[in-house]
Design an enzyme around this catalytic site. Structure first.
Site, PDB file in Angstrom:
ATOM      1  N   GLY A 238       0.806  -1.206   0.000  1.00 10.30           N
ATOM      2  CA  GLY A 238       0.000   0.000   0.000  1.00 10.30           C
ATOM      3  C   GLY A 238       0.840   1.256   0.000  1.00 10.30           C
ATOM      4  N   CYS A 239       1.022   1.822   1.180  1.00 10.94           N
ATOM      5  CA  CYS A 239       1.662   3.128   1.276  1.00 10.94           C
ATOM      6  C   CYS A 239       3.158   3.101   0.988  1.00 10.94           C
ATOM      7  CB  CYS A 239       1.382   3.735   2.650  1.00 10.94           C
ATOM      8  SG  CYS A 239      -0.379   4.088   2.895  1.00 10.94           S
TER       9      CYS A 239
END
Length: 208
Positions: A150-151
């Site tokens: 994700g991030c």
């Protein structure tokens, strides 16, 4: 396609290493309580990744390498999270004042470290991170954090897109399942960054 065939296939197109830059900064992406609390919808069992990141952080600090911590901070309504908040319901963990958005045990920002609040996956999107790094003469962004798929991945792509040599530390990233963790490390290493071990980055920092 077997794992060996996959590696051979990618090696034909993506088999290059950039190496390290001359002036690195260490970024700890979203090491917050939501990923460490078993009662949290985002719990990921990533204590080993935090432990690795803390060792790397200690080495960075000993060499005067800038350290930046990021965390998602959202208005109580979540409106500033836009479509990201609408899609990913667990982002409610990061509304202002929610204890799941706090730093986990063992991680307290030091007075000389930078803390970047963000509303979207990338540490760069809509934040002051890129101009901060540029103003300090940084040419190498070293990424650790959560989650790999994700991030961390979003920050990796944006770091490269902003012109920084990008390094991702395998041991200091984590995800809720090994499959997306390994797949995204593989893809980042192929196209956007050099993925290295904790031992590799510690050796590099100590050489500076």
């Amino acid at each position: 396609m077997s794992a060996d065939d996959l590696l051979e296939n990618y090696a034909k197109a993506y088999d290059n290493r950039i190496g390290f830059g001359k002036k690195p900064a260490l970024v700890l992406v979203d090491f917050v309580q939501a990923y460490f609390d078993p009662d949290s919808p985002l719990y990921a069992g990533v204590d080993a990744a935090l432990a690795s990141a803390l060792r790397i952080r200690a080495a960075a600090r000993s060499k005067g390498i800038p350290v930046i911590l990021t965390g998602v901070v959202l208005h109580p309504s979540g409106a500033d999270g836009g479509r990201f908040f609408q899609k990913a319901k667990p982002l409610a963990c990061f509304t202002l004042g929610n204890p799941l958005g706090r730093w986990p045990e063992g991680l307290v920002p030091e007075p000389d470290e930078f803390v970047i609040a963000k509303q979207y996956p990338s540490a760069f999107f809509g934040t002051s991170l890129a101009p901060l790094l540029t103003s300090m003469g940084i040419d190498n962004v070293v990424l650790t954090g959560l989650t790999t798929s994700g991030c961390v991945r979003a920050s990796c792509v944006d770091a490269m897109s902003h012109g920084f040599i990008t390094t991702v530390v395998r041991d200091a990233c984590g995800d809720r399942h090994p499959a997306p963790h390994e797949a995204n490390l593989f893809d980042m290493n192929a196209k956007y960054a050099d993925v290295v071990s904790e031992a590799d980055i510690l050796a590099h920092f100590h050489s500076l």
